[in-house]
Design a protein around this motif. Structure first.
Motif, PDB file in Angstrom:
ATOM      1  N   THR A   1       7.527  -3.795  -7.777  1.00 20.57           N
ATOM      2  CA  THR A   1       7.495  -2.353  -7.519  1.00 20.57           C
ATOM      3  C   THR A   1       8.833  -1.839  -7.013  1.00 20.57           C
ATOM      4  O   THR A   1       9.192  -0.699  -7.267  1.00 20.57           O
TER       5      THR A   1
ATOM      6  N   ARG B   1       0.841  -1.203   0.000  1.00 18.95           N
ATOM      7  CA  ARG B   1       0.000   0.000   0.000  1.00 18.95           C
ATOM      8  C   ARG B   1       0.875   1.251   0.000  1.00 18.95           C
ATOM      9  O   ARG B   1       0.588   2.229  -0.692  1.00 18.95           O
ATOM     10  N   ALA B   2       1.971   1.197   0.764  1.00 17.33           N
ATOM     11  CA  ALA B   2       2.858   2.362   0.868  1.00 17.33           C
ATOM     12  C   ALA B   2       3.585   2.644  -0.442  1.00 17.33           C
ATOM     13  O   ALA B   2       3.857   3.799  -0.774  1.00 17.33           O
ATOM     14  N   THR B   3       3.912   1.590  -1.182  1.00 22.40           N
ATOM     15  CA  THR B   3       4.652   1.813  -2.437  1.00 22.40           C
ATOM     16  C   THR B   3       3.748   2.326  -3.538  1.00 22.40           C
ATOM     17  O   THR B   3       4.182   3.081  -4.387  1.00 22.40           O
ATOM     18  N   ILE B   4       2.491   1.895  -3.519  1.00 27.60           N
ATOM     19  CA  ILE B   4       1.626   2.224  -4.645  1.00 27.60           C
ATOM     20  C   ILE B   4       1.244   3.710  -4.641  1.00 27.60           C
ATOM     21  O   ILE B   4       1.101   4.317  -5.683  1.00 27.60           O
ATOM     22  N   GLY B   5       1.156   4.314  -3.461  1.00 33.33           N
ATOM     23  CA  GLY B   5       0.773   5.717  -3.423  1.00 33.33           C
ATOM     24  C   GLY B   5       1.992   6.642  -3.378  1.00 33.33           C
ATOM     25  O   GLY B   5       1.851   7.854  -3.383  1.00 33.33           O
ATOM     26  N   ASN B   6       3.191   6.078  -3.339  1.00 32.48           N
ATOM     27  CA  ASN B   6       4.356   6.886  -3.037  1.00 32.48           C
ATOM     28  C   ASN B   6       5.594   6.343  -3.746  1.00 32.48           C
ATOM     29  O   ASN B   6       5.980   5.200  -3.538  1.00 32.48           O
ATOM     30  N   LYS B   7       6.218   7.174  -4.543  1.00 33.77           N
ATOM     31  CA  LYS B   7       7.396   6.716  -5.295  1.00 33.77           C
ATOM     32  C   LYS B   7       8.692   6.948  -4.517  1.00 33.77           C
ATOM     33  O   LYS B   7       9.743   6.515  -4.925  1.00 33.77           O
TER      34      LYS B   7
ATOM     35  N   GLU C   1       3.009   1.325 -13.967  1.00 33.26           N
ATOM     36  CA  GLU C   1       1.839   1.491 -14.844  1.00 33.26           C
ATOM     37  C   GLU C   1       2.129   0.912 -16.223  1.00 33.26           C
ATOM     38  O   GLU C   1       1.203   0.589 -16.971  1.00 33.26           O
TER      39      GLU C   1
ATOM     40  N   CYS D   1      -3.755  -2.473  -7.393  1.00 33.72           N
ATOM     41  CA  CYS D   1      -5.025  -1.846  -7.000  1.00 33.72           C
ATOM     42  C   CYS D   1      -6.131  -2.893  -6.907  1.00 33.72           C
ATOM     43  O   CYS D   1      -6.931  -2.901  -5.957  1.00 33.72           O
TER      44      CYS D   1
ATOM     45  N   THR E   1       9.836   5.878  -1.575  1.00 28.62           N
ATOM     46  CA  THR E   1       9.800   4.996  -0.414  1.00 28.62           C
ATOM     47  C   THR E   1      11.107   4.984   0.384  1.00 28.62           C
ATOM     48  O   THR E   1      11.129   4.547   1.525  1.00 28.62           O
TER      49      THR E   1
ATOM     50  N   TYR F   1       0.676  -1.997 -11.817  1.00 32.60           N
ATOM     51  CA  TYR F   1       0.018  -0.988 -10.983  1.00 32.60           C
ATOM     52  C   TYR F   1      -1.462  -1.342 -10.786  1.00 32.60           C
ATOM     53  O   TYR F   1      -1.970  -1.362  -9.660  1.00 32.60           O
TER      54      TYR F   1
END
Lengths: 209, 209
Positions: free
Chosen positions: B130, A128-134, B137, B98, A136, B94
């Motif tokens: 990731t 979850r943290a990686t998907i919203g934030n590049k 994406e 989700c 890290t 990506y």
């Protein structure tokens, strides 16, 4: 089938003194032969004892089978747990993910400077943290971890059943095994659904399918 | 304890005809009373039958307890499996992440245009993808997924024990449940260590701890 007290006593007497006649067993129990006849029948038919004419009863080597409830209640967290993998609160999310892969675990436990539990990081939390934030590398894990007092944990003495119920009810994949040191909770182990799956298999092995 | 054939026959006779005397039971079995005396003793002591003086034997309502091995062998994948969540091969990493969060699952199954299984994506696979790559994406899942024939799977008819053994041996958290359609494998379910943990709990419930 559970053996009753008298049947367990008879089994112990025969184990110690066999071959021994029914009459002699009765004497040792201060009972008459007729009283223990059904017990001897049941022990013989169930395979605990062997009887030989004009010799007497002797122990057939079969141990009383544990009931499934006894087997399951005897399975303790301490006997099935894995080693915990801990990280510090200031570690970056990026480094935590690398650490998770290096150690090949699904959950990391976060500890403070006294080595007391302060947080938990699951694969799900890190994903979850990686998907919203590049970035890290720049986010410390204490920002994203599940914190005390929202952490579900158990102790070595708890049954596996109790740990399983907690994981199912709370929808989590692992629990820290802790020891309460008074001023904090020390992480002494990790119990996972993998451990439960292994225990499920061992239950079958123990009972020789 | 497992009942033998004669004990099962006696149980059936008493269930149908009780209260019935030992003599009458023996007649129905073409045996003499003395032959079945130990069987009656064992059935009474184990709680299957009740005996009342001058009335006879009657059924006490207790069903033969299933042995743990019978219980475990009767647990099939089809009775414990979850719904599968499938995605197409062209989905981006990506979007797959989700999707995994939206569906709240730990594993996605990848299918081709005929809906046949071609790959598997675990949280671990996606996390790995990731961490090395910021452009998730643009990467389709078929680049990073575990592919056929390297996928371990099972069928609805398999025992949970077999599925557990596969997950432990291969160190994976879930298996696709498939049905072989001849020209491909259709994904009909998903079995996870969560299902096994729930089964472990149900084993205790069934046996009333």
């Amino acid at each position: 089938m559970e053996l009753n007290k008298r049947q367990m006593d008879i089994l112990a007497i025969v184990k110690e003194n066999g071959p021994i006649t029914g009459e002699q067993i009765a004497v040792r129990l201060n009972l008459v032969r007729a009283t223990i006849r059904p017990d001897l029948a049941i022990l013989t038919m169930a395979g605990y004892l062997d009887a030989r004419p004009r010799v007497g009863y002797f122990y057939a080597g079969k141990k009383p089978t544990q009931s499934i409830s006894d087997s399951m209640n005897a399975m303790k967290v301490g006997d099935f747990q894995s080693m915990p993998v801990v990280v510090s609160e200031s570690l970056s999310v990026y480094d935590a993910i690398c650490h998770m892969f290096l150690e090949d675990v699904g959950t990391l436990f976060v500890v403070d400077k006294s080595s007391f539990l302060t947080g938990v990081l699951s694969r799900k939390d890190l994903l979850r943290a990686t998907i919203g934030n590049k970035e890290t590398e720049k986010v410390p894990v204490h920002i994203i971890m599940t914190r005390m007092p929202n952490i579900t944990y158990c102790t070595k003495q708890d049954t596996l059943l109790m740990a399983s119920k907690l994981m199912i009810d709370k929808q989590i994949d692992s629990l820290p095994v802790i020891q309460d040191r008074g001023d904090g909770l020390e992480v002494v182990g990790r119990i996972t659904k993998t451990n439960i799956t292994a225990a499920f298999l061992s239950l079958a092995d123990d009972h020789e399918l």
